[in-house]
Motif scaffolding. Structure first.
Motif, short mmCIF file in Angstrom:
data_model
loop_
_atom_site.label_atom_id
_atom_site.label_comp_id
_atom_site.label_asym_id
_atom_site.label_seq_id
_atom_site.Cartn_x
_atom_site.Cartn_y
_atom_site.Cartn_z
N ARG A 129 25.12 -0.34 16.23
CA ARG A 129 24.15 -1.34 16.69
C ARG A 129 22.78 -1.06 16.06
N CYS A 130 22.39 0.21 16.05
CA CYS A 130 21.10 0.57 15.45
C CYS A 130 21.07 0.22 13.96
N ILE A 131 22.14 0.54 13.27
CA ILE A 131 22.23 0.23 11.83
C ILE A 131 22.15 -1.28 11.62
N ASN A 132 22.82 -2.05 12.47
CA ASN A 132 22.76 -3.52 12.35
C ASN A 132 21.35 -4.04 12.58
N TYR A 133 20.63 -3.47 13.56
CA TYR A 133 19.24 -3.87 13.79
C TYR A 133 18.39 -3.58 12.55
N LEU A 134 18.59 -2.40 11.96
CA LEU A 134 17.84 -2.03 10.76
C LEU A 134 18.17 -2.95 9.59
N LYS A 135 19.44 -3.29 9.44
CA LYS A 135 19.84 -4.20 8.35
C LYS A 135 19.24 -5.59 8.55
#
Length: 165
Positions: free
Chosen positions: A20-26
């Protein structure tokens, strides 16, 4: 087997949180890249307008220069004197072209990585791993020993872990 299942479940939750964090960053990356592209596109438009204006001015200057050079090369003195006022007016008009008058500022595009310190701190605080031993410590500190209190102690730890985020 229970410990392995709990461990697998905990690891899965950690991976889901990380994804989820990686998706937010992307998503944020895409937003920022889109902003850069929009600003660069605007700059390109401004520069195209300026280039067109400069090319038009250059064409006017070149045509004026060619006309006067051809007149002096091919016309008689009487013909040149006859259009002297027109030639002087054209030369004056050409000398008044202010190419800098048509320039517009092109905005500078940079990236400032604000918030990295805060983000690092938030990432360090993401999630908590709680254990039954920790629950027991909390329960004994509170002086609670029943099975129901153990369940409420686990909830208390989860709630406090969530509220710290």
């Amino acid at each position: 087997a229970v410990v392995s299942t709990q461990s697998t479940g905990a690891k899965r939750k950690i991976q889901e949180m990380t994804e989820r964090c990686i998706n937010y960053l992307k998503e944020r990356e895409l937003e920022l890249v889109k902003q850069v592209n929009q600003r660069c596109s605007c700059n390109d438009d401004v520069m195209k307008i300026q280039l067109t204006q400069i090319e038009e001015n250059l064409t006017n200057l070149k045509e004026g220069q060619d006309f006067i050079a051809a007149a002096f090369a091919n016309w008689t003195e009487a013909e040149i004197v006859a259009i002297e006022d027109q030639m002087l007016a054209k030369l004056e008009e050409l000398s008044e072209i202010e190419t800098h008058k048509y320039t517009y500022p092109v905005s500078r595009t940079e990236f400032v990585d604000e918030g990295m310190g805060e983000l690092t701190n938030v990432i360090k605080e993401l999630g908590s791993v709680i254990s039954e031993e920790r629950v027991r410590q909390v329960i004994s500190t509170l002086g609670l020993v029943s099975r129901e209190n153990t369940k409420s102690g686990v909830e208390l730890l989860r709630t406090s872990a969530v509220s710290r985020q």
